[in-house]
Design a protein around this motif. Structure first.
Motif: not given
Length: 150
Positions: A86-93
């Motif tokens: 998924y993509t976390n809150d910082d838009d990182l995988p």
């Protein structure tokens, strides 16, 4: 019973204390984040740190019940049978692990008997020689459950 397709083992350190919860259908779960740090030798022969990898771990049932006793800084080995990207809150995988089994890693330090708790002023600390002192004599020390007498 269906056999799992794969098993992933990841060793890491808890970055936060576990958070417990209950689903709408009354299933207990515990979740926490671990960080896996790896060292390697670079082309000059010096020890170098690889980029840390973070994993969200989700435990259910009996594993969740036992995982509640972990605390921040504990080293664990997670056996995961299911992974969710998924993509976390910082838009990182990011990667979520669904733990089938969980164990305390003792590669770097001893296992602890349970969560540490700060000493209260009224607690008595017993030394190895049998002497007793009040906890306020050692305010910066976390007491061991086996040494505290109420």
């Amino acid at each position: 019973m269906m056999q799992p397709l794969f098993t992933v083992l990841i060793e890491g350190t808890l970055t936060t204390s576990p958070t417990a919860g209950v689903t709408r259908d009354a299933r207990e779960y515990v979740q926490f984040e671990i960080v896996h740090r790896r060292q390697y030798r670079d082309n000059t022969g010096k020890q170098a740190d690889a980029k840390p990898m973070y994993f969200d771990v989700l435990c259910w049932g009996d594993v969740a019940t036992r995982a509640r006793n972990l605390s921040r800084g504990d080293d664990v080995i997670v056996e995961a049978g299911q992974l969710l990207a998924y993509t976390n809150d910082d838009d990182l995988p990011a990667l979520k692990l669904f733990a089938r089994n969980l164990s305390v890693s003792m590669r770097r330090r001893d296992a602890h008997p349970g969560p540490a708790r700060p000493a209260r002023r009224a607690d008595l600390i017993t030394t190895a020689d049998g002497e007793q002192y009040t906890a306020d004599a050692y305010p910066d020390t976390l007491t061991d459950r086996e040494r505290v007498h109420h």
